[in-house]
Design a protein around this motif. Structure first.
Motif, PDB file in Angstrom:
ATOM      1  N   LEU A 120      75.453  51.351  64.077  1.00 30.07           N
ATOM      2  CA  LEU A 120      74.690  50.892  62.907  1.00 30.07           C
ATOM      3  C   LEU A 120      73.678  51.923  62.394  1.00 30.07           C
ATOM      4  CD1 LEU A 120      74.099  48.668  60.865  1.00 30.07           C
ATOM      5  CD2 LEU A 120      72.506  47.671  62.513  1.00 30.07           C
ATOM      6  N   PRO A 121      72.777  52.477  63.248  1.00 35.03           N
ATOM      7  CA  PRO A 121      71.828  53.452  62.698  1.00 35.03           C
ATOM      8  C   PRO A 121      72.501  54.717  62.182  1.00 35.03           C
ATOM      9  CG  PRO A 121      71.686  53.367  65.092  1.00 35.03           C
ATOM     10  CD  PRO A 121      72.532  52.209  64.671  1.00 35.03           C
ATOM     11  N   LEU A 122      73.654  55.068  62.747  1.00 34.86           N
ATOM     12  CA  LEU A 122      74.400  56.227  62.267  1.00 34.86           C
ATOM     13  C   LEU A 122      74.961  55.961  60.874  1.00 34.86           C
ATOM     14  CD1 LEU A 122      76.302  57.029  65.587  1.00 34.86           C
ATOM     15  CD2 LEU A 122      74.382  58.305  64.638  1.00 34.86           C
ATOM     16  N   GLU A 123      75.459  54.754  60.687  1.00 40.66           N
ATOM     17  CA  GLU A 123      75.997  54.391  59.375  1.00 40.66           C
ATOM     18  C   GLU A 123      74.881  54.351  58.331  1.00 40.66           C
ATOM     19  OE1 GLU A 123      79.780  51.618  60.758  1.00 40.66           O
ATOM     20  OE2 GLU A 123      77.780  50.712  60.545  1.00 40.66           O
ATOM     21  N   LEU A 124      73.735  53.771  58.718  1.00 37.76           N
ATOM     22  CA  LEU A 124      72.612  53.703  57.775  1.00 37.76           C
ATOM     23  C   LEU A 124      72.099  55.087  57.399  1.00 37.76           C
ATOM     24  CD1 LEU A 124      70.623  50.700  59.311  1.00 37.76           C
ATOM     25  CD2 LEU A 124      72.032  50.697  57.243  1.00 37.76           C
ATOM     26  N   ALA A 125      72.211  56.034  58.320  1.00 33.68           N
ATOM     27  CA  ALA A 125      71.767  57.410  58.060  1.00 33.68           C
ATOM     28  C   ALA A 125      72.823  58.241  57.349  1.00 33.68           C
ATOM     29  CB  ALA A 125      71.372  58.080  59.367  1.00 33.68           C
ATOM     30  N   GLY A 126      74.009  57.664  57.124  1.00 28.99           N
ATOM     31  CA  GLY A 126      75.071  58.382  56.428  1.00 28.99           C
ATOM     32  C   GLY A 126      75.712  59.485  57.247  1.00 28.99           C
ATOM     33  N   ILE A 127      75.655  59.361  58.596  1.00 26.27           N
ATOM     34  CA  ILE A 127      76.236  60.381  59.468  1.00 26.27           C
ATOM     35  C   ILE A 127      77.751  60.217  59.516  1.00 26.27           C
ATOM     36  CG2 ILE A 127      76.359  61.178  61.885  1.00 26.27           C
ATOM     37  CD1 ILE A 127      73.377  60.471  62.088  1.00 26.27           C
ATOM     38  N   GLU A 128      78.464  61.337  59.424  1.00 27.32           N
ATOM     39  CA  GLU A 128      79.921  61.297  59.416  1.00 27.32           C
ATOM     40  C   GLU A 128      80.470  60.864  60.773  1.00 27.32           C
ATOM     41  OE1 GLU A 128      81.743  64.870  58.071  1.00 27.32           O
ATOM     42  OE2 GLU A 128      80.591  64.974  56.208  1.00 27.32           O
ATOM     43  N   ASN A 129      81.574  60.140  60.721  1.00 28.20           N
ATOM     44  CA  ASN A 129      82.301  59.698  61.914  1.00 28.20           C
ATOM     45  C   ASN A 129      81.376  59.023  62.932  1.00 28.20           C
ATOM     46  OD1 ASN A 129      84.445  59.219  63.568  1.00 28.20           O
ATOM     47  ND2 ASN A 129      84.993  61.361  63.887  1.00 28.20           N
ATOM     48  N   PRO A 130      80.678  57.962  62.527  1.00 28.25           N
ATOM     49  CA  PRO A 130      79.730  57.315  63.441  1.00 28.25           C
ATOM     50  C   PRO A 130      80.394  56.721  64.681  1.00 28.25           C
ATOM     51  CG  PRO A 130      80.074  55.966  61.492  1.00 28.25           C
ATOM     52  CD  PRO A 130      80.742  57.287  61.222  1.00 28.25           C
ATOM     53  N   GLU A 131      81.642  56.273  64.554  1.00 29.92           N
ATOM     54  CA  GLU A 131      82.292  55.656  65.714  1.00 29.92           C
ATOM     55  C   GLU A 131      82.498  56.663  66.837  1.00 29.92           C
ATOM     56  OE1 GLU A 131      86.344  53.252  67.035  1.00 29.92           O
ATOM     57  OE2 GLU A 131      85.774  53.318  64.916  1.00 29.92           O
ATOM     58  N   ALA A 132      82.894  57.878  66.504  1.00 31.21           N
ATOM     59  CA  ALA A 132      83.106  58.897  67.535  1.00 31.21           C
ATOM     60  C   ALA A 132      81.802  59.223  68.248  1.00 31.21           C
ATOM     61  CB  ALA A 132      83.706  60.155  66.913  1.00 31.21           C
ATOM     62  N   ARG A 133      80.714  59.354  67.491  1.00 29.37           N
ATOM     63  CA  ARG A 133      79.412  59.650  68.082  1.00 29.37           C
ATOM     64  C   ARG A 133      78.956  58.497  68.977  1.00 29.37           C
ATOM     65  NH1 ARG A 133      75.683  62.894  70.288  1.00 29.37           N
ATOM     66  NH2 ARG A 133      73.538  62.423  69.650  1.00 29.37           N
ATOM     67  N   ALA A 134      79.152  57.259  68.521  1.00 28.28           N
ATOM     68  CA  ALA A 134      78.746  56.096  69.304  1.00 28.28           C
ATOM     69  C   ALA A 134      79.568  55.995  70.588  1.00 28.28           C
ATOM     70  CB  ALA A 134      78.903  54.827  68.473  1.00 28.28           C
ATOM     71  N   ARG A 135      80.867  56.245  70.514  1.00 25.71           N
ATOM     72  CA  ARG A 135      81.708  56.201  71.711  1.00 25.71           C
ATOM     73  C   ARG A 135      81.282  57.274  72.717  1.00 25.71           C
ATOM     74  NH1 ARG A 135      86.583  53.472  71.790  1.00 25.71           N
ATOM     75  NH2 ARG A 135      87.056  52.305  69.878  1.00 25.71           N
ATOM     76  N   GLU A 136      80.963  58.449  72.205  1.00 30.02           N
ATOM     77  CA  GLU A 136      80.528  59.540  73.090  1.00 30.02           C
ATOM     78  C   GLU A 136      79.257  59.152  73.843  1.00 30.02           C
ATOM     79  OE1 GLU A 136      78.416  63.937  72.767  1.00 30.02           O
ATOM     80  OE2 GLU A 136      79.165  62.955  70.957  1.00 30.02           O
ATOM     81  N   LEU A 137      78.274  58.611  73.147  1.00 25.64           N
ATOM     82  CA  LEU A 137      77.004  58.258  73.778  1.00 25.64           C
ATOM     83  C   LEU A 137      77.161  57.093  74.752  1.00 25.64           C
ATOM     84  CD1 LEU A 137      74.597  58.778  70.798  1.00 25.64           C
ATOM     85  CD2 LEU A 137      74.306  59.771  73.059  1.00 25.64           C
ATOM     86  N   LEU A 138      77.947  56.111  74.394  1.00 28.42           N
ATOM     87  CA  LEU A 138      78.162  54.995  75.313  1.00 28.42           C
ATOM     88  C   LEU A 138      78.905  55.456  76.560  1.00 28.42           C
ATOM     89  CD1 LEU A 138      78.915  52.211  72.711  1.00 28.42           C
ATOM     90  CD2 LEU A 138      77.033  52.212  74.353  1.00 28.42           C
ATOM     91  N   GLY A 139      79.772  56.446  76.410  1.00 30.35           N
ATOM     92  CA  GLY A 139      80.405  57.030  77.586  1.00 30.35           C
ATOM     93  C   GLY A 139      79.400  57.750  78.463  1.00 30.35           C
ATOM     94  N   ARG A 140      78.445  58.421  77.861  1.00 24.68           N
ATOM     95  CA  ARG A 140      77.435  59.165  78.626  1.00 24.68           C
ATOM     96  C   ARG A 140      76.506  58.239  79.394  1.00 24.68           C
ATOM     97  NH1 ARG A 140      74.648  63.467  74.810  1.00 24.68           N
ATOM     98  NH2 ARG A 140      73.689  64.100  76.780  1.00 24.68           N
ATOM     99  N   VAL A 141      76.330  57.014  78.902  1.00 24.48           N
ATOM    100  CA  VAL A 141      75.489  56.063  79.631  1.00 24.48           C
ATOM    101  C   VAL A 141      76.321  55.136  80.516  1.00 24.48           C
ATOM    102  CG1 VAL A 141      73.685  56.162  77.875  1.00 24.48           C
ATOM    103  CG2 VAL A 141      75.400  54.337  77.759  1.00 24.48           C
ATOM    104  N   GLY A 142      77.605  55.464  80.687  1.00 24.95           N
ATOM    105  CA  GLY A 142      78.449  54.740  81.632  1.00 24.95           C
ATOM    106  C   GLY A 142      79.005  53.427  81.147  1.00 24.95           C
ATOM    107  N   LEU A 143      79.135  53.267  79.827  1.00 23.64           N
ATOM    108  CA  LEU A 143      79.604  51.999  79.277  1.00 23.64           C
ATOM    109  C   LEU A 143      80.906  52.140  78.497  1.00 23.64           C
ATOM    110  CD1 LEU A 143      76.243  50.401  78.068  1.00 23.64           C
ATOM    111  CD2 LEU A 143      77.543  49.856  80.122  1.00 23.64           C
ATOM    112  N   GLU A 144      81.710  53.142  78.840  1.00 25.91           N
ATOM    113  CA  GLU A 144      82.949  53.347  78.101  1.00 25.91           C
ATOM    114  C   GLU A 144      83.920  52.168  78.227  1.00 25.91           C
ATOM    115  OE1 GLU A 144      83.035  55.382  82.093  1.00 25.91           O
ATOM    116  OE2 GLU A 144      81.745  55.498  80.328  1.00 25.91           O
ATOM    117  N   GLU A 145      83.745  51.348  79.276  1.00 24.11           N
ATOM    118  CA  GLU A 145      84.606  50.165  79.452  1.00 24.11           C
ATOM    119  C   GLU A 145      83.992  48.901  78.846  1.00 24.11           C
ATOM    120  OE1 GLU A 145      87.599  50.550  80.719  1.00 24.11           O
ATOM    121  OE2 GLU A 145      87.176  52.686  81.094  1.00 24.11           O
ATOM    122  N   ARG A 146      82.828  49.031  78.217  1.00 24.56           N
ATOM    123  CA  ARG A 146      82.120  47.843  77.719  1.00 24.56           C
ATOM    124  C   ARG A 146      81.856  47.924  76.206  1.00 24.56           C
ATOM    125  NH1 ARG A 146      81.889  43.804  81.202  1.00 24.56           N
ATOM    126  NH2 ARG A 146      79.657  43.387  81.286  1.00 24.56           N
TER     127      ARG A 146
END
Length: 242
Positions: A120-146
């Motif tokens: 959501l904050p990525l979309e509001l900021a107009g950042i390209e490909n927000p889903e890829a960035r969000a998936r990367e960060l959630l993977g880094r915090v150990g939530l890639e399965e959630r």
């Protein structure tokens, strides 16, 4: 000159500078002074903890530093911009582009999945490909399965991991954390604080955290104490004695 576009003009500035900061609230029959003449400088990349009891003024100070409110007196500068003189729209624009938050109560949107909360904050900021960035960060915090779980389907520790991923999503220059482990048990709190400090080091973010937990505060490079609205920094001799 528009202050919103002049963050880095001239000589290098501290990331945060507070001068004679005072904050009062009006009551029905009296005026309550919450902060009294606070002065503070925080350099780029520093990690700073502000420790105080409930009601000491620490959360009020954090809100003023982050531009969530304006002071009764004094000035707040963030990355060279005097945000205490900004209107609400200017402060909101600055928060969206340069500031991250981690709250005690997580502040996730209950109808959205973990992935959607971070996107959501990525979309509001107009950042390209927000889903890829969000998936990367959630993977880094150990939530890639959630990724597709809503907050109610996550434990408290998992919710705070989502909140941390969201806070770092837009590469903020400064991260504000308000009792980030306050709603977690000791074991989960230690794991979450490990994650927060590790991500902060990796991204070189300036971290400002308020907490009543002195062990968590000790992990920061500098510690301040706040009591009855007055901020003090212990001397090296005092810290050694403690």
């Amino acid at each position: 000159m528009n202050q919103m576009t002049d963050f880095n003009a001239g000589q290098p500035q501290p990331m945060l500078r507070v001068s004679n900061l005072t904050h009062r609230v009006s009551l029905e029959t009296d005026t309550l002074t919450i902060l009294k003449g606070v002065n503070l400088e925080i350099n780029r990349g520093e990690s700073v903890a502000i420790v105080g009891r409930s009601g000491s003024g620490k959360t009020t100070l954090l809100g003023l530093l982050a531009g969530l409110d304006t002071p009764s007196e004094g000035a707040v500068e963030l990355d060279g911009a005097r945000i205490s003189e900004f209107g609400e729209d200017e402060r909101a624009k600055l928060r969206a582009s340069r500031v991250g938050f981690v709250f005690q109560s997580f502040q996730l949107l209950p109808a959205m999945t973990a992935l959607e909360n971070v996107m959501l904050p990525l979309e509001l900021a107009g950042i390209e490909n927000p889903e890829a960035r969000a998936r990367e960060l959630l993977g880094r915090v150990g939530l890639e399965e959630r990724l597709n779980h809503t907050p109610r389907q996550l434990s408290g520790g998992e919710q705070q991991r989502v909140a941390i991923a969201r806070a770092f999503a837009s590469d903020p220059v400064v991260l504000f954390a308000d009792e980030p482990t306050g709603n977690l048990d000791n074991r989960t709190g230690h794991a979450v604080s490990d994650l927060l400090m590790a991500l902060n080091r990796e991204q070189g973010t300036t971290l400002v955290m308020v907490t009543h937990d002195e062990h968590l505060a000790a992990r920061c490079g500098r510690q301040f104490s706040i009591e009855a609205g007055e901020l003090t920094e212990p001397s090296p001799a005092q810290e050694a004695a403690d």
